[in-house]
Enzyme design. Structure first.
Site, PDB file in Angstrom:
ATOM      1  N   TRP A 104       0.880  -1.767  -0.002  1.00 31.03           N
ATOM      2  CA  TRP A 104      -0.261  -0.103  -0.044  1.00 31.03           C
ATOM      3  C   TRP A 104       1.008   1.265   0.429  1.00 31.03           C
ATOM      4  O   TRP A 104       0.055   2.425  -0.553  1.00 31.03           O
ATOM      5  CB  TRP A 104      -0.949  -0.285   0.998  1.00 31.03           C
ATOM      6  CG  TRP A 104      -1.999  -1.364   0.995  1.00 31.03           C
ATOM      7  CD1 TRP A 104      -2.291  -2.306   1.873  1.00 31.03           C
ATOM      8  CD2 TRP A 104      -2.820  -1.380  -0.181  1.00 31.03           C
ATOM      9  NE1 TRP A 104      -2.680  -3.446   1.248  1.00 31.03           N
ATOM     10  CE2 TRP A 104      -3.283  -3.223   0.705  1.00 31.03           C
ATOM     11  CE3 TRP A 104      -2.967  -0.475  -0.639  1.00 31.03           C
ATOM     12  CZ2 TRP A 104      -4.391  -3.552  -0.477  1.00 31.03           C
ATOM     13  CZ3 TRP A 104      -4.487  -1.466  -1.339  1.00 31.03           C
ATOM     14  CH2 TRP A 104      -5.055  -2.732  -1.390  1.00 31.03           C
ATOM     15  N   ASP A 173      -1.740   6.250   6.171  1.00 38.27           N
ATOM     16  CA  ASP A 173      -3.303   5.085   5.925  1.00 38.27           C
ATOM     17  C   ASP A 173      -3.438   4.794   7.750  1.00 38.27           C
ATOM     18  O   ASP A 173      -2.513   4.475   7.246  1.00 38.27           O
ATOM     19  CB  ASP A 173      -2.238   4.841   4.215  1.00 38.27           C
ATOM     20  CG  ASP A 173      -2.973   3.636   4.420  1.00 38.27           C
ATOM     21  OD1 ASP A 173      -4.444   3.632   4.865  1.00 38.27           O
ATOM     22  OD2 ASP A 173      -2.695   2.762   3.519  1.00 38.27           O
ATOM     23  N   LYS A 197     -12.955  -2.023   6.980  1.00 40.35           N
ATOM     24  CA  LYS A 197     -11.198  -3.250   7.919  1.00 40.35           C
ATOM     25  C   LYS A 197     -12.533  -2.986   8.899  1.00 40.35           C
ATOM     26  O   LYS A 197     -12.875  -3.459   9.876  1.00 40.35           O
ATOM     27  CB  LYS A 197     -10.603  -2.736   7.017  1.00 40.35           C
ATOM     28  CG  LYS A 197      -9.489  -3.467   5.914  1.00 40.35           C
ATOM     29  CD  LYS A 197      -8.509  -2.819   5.454  1.00 40.35           C
ATOM     30  CE  LYS A 197      -8.369  -2.942   4.323  1.00 40.35           C
ATOM     31  NZ  LYS A 197      -8.626  -4.014   3.836  1.00 40.35           N
TER      32      LYS A 197
HETATM   33  C1  LIG Z   1      -3.655  -0.536   4.219  1.00 38.65           C
HETATM   34  C2  LIG Z   1      -3.874  -0.429   2.981  1.00 38.65           C
HETATM   35  N1  LIG Z   1      -4.559   1.240   2.286  1.00 38.65           N
HETATM   36  C3  LIG Z   1      -4.810   1.250   1.212  1.00 38.65           C
HETATM   37  C4  LIG Z   1      -6.145  -0.042   1.020  1.00 38.65           C
HETATM   38  C5  LIG Z   1      -6.768   0.152  -0.456  1.00 38.65           C
HETATM   39  O1  LIG Z   1      -8.311   0.410  -0.236  1.00 38.65           O
HETATM   40  P1  LIG Z   1      -9.407   0.494  -0.979  1.00 38.65           P
HETATM   41  O2  LIG Z   1      -9.698  -0.559  -1.532  1.00 38.65           O
HETATM   42  O3  LIG Z   1     -10.455   1.067  -0.359  1.00 38.65           O
HETATM   43  O4  LIG Z   1      -8.763   1.396  -2.239  1.00 38.65           O
HETATM   44  C6  LIG Z   1      -5.884  -1.480   1.767  1.00 38.65           C
HETATM   45  C7  LIG Z   1      -6.915  -2.592   0.619  1.00 38.65           C
HETATM   46  O5  LIG Z   1      -6.347  -3.245   1.378  1.00 38.65           O
HETATM   47  C8  LIG Z   1      -5.541  -1.382   3.017  1.00 38.65           C
HETATM   48  O6  LIG Z   1      -5.011  -2.375   3.525  1.00 38.65           O
END
Ligand SMILES: Cc1ncc(COP(=O)(O)O)c(C=O)c1O
Length: 361
Positions: A104, A173, A197
């Site tokens: 991520w 994040d 989540k």
């Molecule tokens: C830490 C983290 N950041 C970003 C994301 C991406 O999220 P989204 O699917 O809402 O774009 C995730 C998804 O699993 C994640 O675990």
């Protein structure tokens, strides 16, 4: 098991507290006497206004936010934030520091690079396949912000403490650990989290942003990609994801009124995580994949000593009512996501299944 529901260890969308789901079920056809479902009412109605106001107020109380912070609800997931952050905060040629702790963070870095923003990756755990959190990171004094991922959902690592950035605001994040523990906000400029989540269903991303960062947002970027648009219109410049925001409101109510707040949630999360990690550490059959001092209390990643048994492990667990234990497709292995809504009985059921699986071989 209640109502034929399984123990849900999915990484996201993930388990929601049962009382929240039950309240949604009860109110679904006639929301607050409106004669309409929450999915049918206008976002401009008093009913929805109460929902979004309460969600904002609860967020502020839970995280002890002062008036410097705005709570916003955006669409496009956490992934949309990866491009919005450099677009909004680096318009005048400024640089930012990024810490790379996995998939991520890498995506967040890529979105800044696509825009030719002069960002610097100041630390990375790529050298060991992201199994640890970098320590003692030095930051560049001229950085507009430091970006990091507090919990790495895929690798199962987590910052146990946020780094000291020497007053440079952090942009974090927190998709997979928001509201799992109390936070010291003193150096946090922005938090963002895809809801699916720890705080709700998919379809909404919570953004908590400090006013000095809001002041950086330029006029010349697209309206829907500008944080000011959401701050100026209480996240209702256009139609917000009403149902997702309603669910967040209920999850936050559960956190405040039933759990008792983030200190209590943190204690429960530690109890759950420690129980599972202790079991894995004492086993000769299972092993944890993240380094001990970097382990996540939200996503417990582990391997079986013989990886050819993993498919059978995941399949048999599912037959026994334990779902979502397969590791992320990019890394393999197993993963138990044990977010706020995962109760101690799920951890006990998992450990008892893990013992059984080993014994029956
Ligand atoms: C830490 C983290 N950041 C970003 C994301 C991406 O999220 P989204 O699917 O809402 O774009 C995730 C998804 O699993 C994640 O675990």
């Amino acid at each position: 098991m209640i109502h034929n529901r399984i123990h849900n260890f999915n990484a996201g969308p993930a388990a929601l507290p049962l009382p929240v789901l039950q309240e949604i079920q009860q109110t679904f056809l006639n929301f607050q006497g409106s004669g309409m479902s929450i999915t049918e009412i206008s976002h401009r109605s008093i009913w929805f206004d109460d929902v979004i106001n309460d969600a904002i107020e609860r967020t502020k109380r839970l995280l002890k936010l002062d008036d410097q912070y705005e709570v916003l609800f955006l669409q496009g997931g956490a992934s949309m934030q990866f491009c919005m952050i450099p677009l909004n905060f680096l318009s005048d040629g400024k640089s930012a520091d990024y810490i790379n702790t996995g998939t991520w963070s890498t995506k967040a870095i890529k979105e800044a690079q696509i825009q030719n923003k002069p960002i610097k990756v100041v630390a990375s755990s790529e050298d060991e396949n992201y199994c640890y959190i970098p320590k003692n990171v030095s930051f560049n004094g001229d950085a507009a912000f430091v970006h990091l991922t507090s919990n790495n959902t895929i690798k199962g690592t987590q910052f146990s403490e946020l780094p000291d950035t020497n007053n440079i605001p952090m942009v974090i994040d927190m998709s997979s650990d928001i509201m799992s523990r109390p936070l010291d906000m003193s150096n946090i400029g922005m938090i963002y989290a895809g809801a699916q989540k720890n705080i709700g269903p998919a379809g909404v991303c919570m953004v908590i942003i400090r006013k000095d960062l809001l002041a950086l947002c330029p006029d010349h970027i697209p309206t829907m990609l500008n944080y000011s648009t959401y701050a100026n219109k209480k996240s209702m410049y256009n139609t917000p994801p009403c149902f997702s925001i309603y669910t967040i409101q209920l999850v936050l109510k559960w956190l405040e009124d039933t759990i008792g707040g983030l200190e209590q949630m943190d204690a429960l999360n530690r109890e759950k995580g420690n129980l599972l990690y202790d079991f894995i550490d004492n086993s000769k059959f299972y092993s944890a994949t993240a380094k001990k001092d970097s382990r996540s209390l939200m996503n417990v990643t582990f391997k079986l000593k013989d990886d050819s048994l993993e498919k059978s492990f995941v399949d048999k667990a599912f037959e026994k009512g334990l779902g979502g234990l397969k590791g992320h497709r990019s890394v393999g292995g197993c993963r138990a996501s044990i977010y706020n809504a995962t109760r101690m009985d799920a951890i006990n059921a998992l450990i008892s299944f893990m013992k059984d699986f080993e014994q029956k071989l």
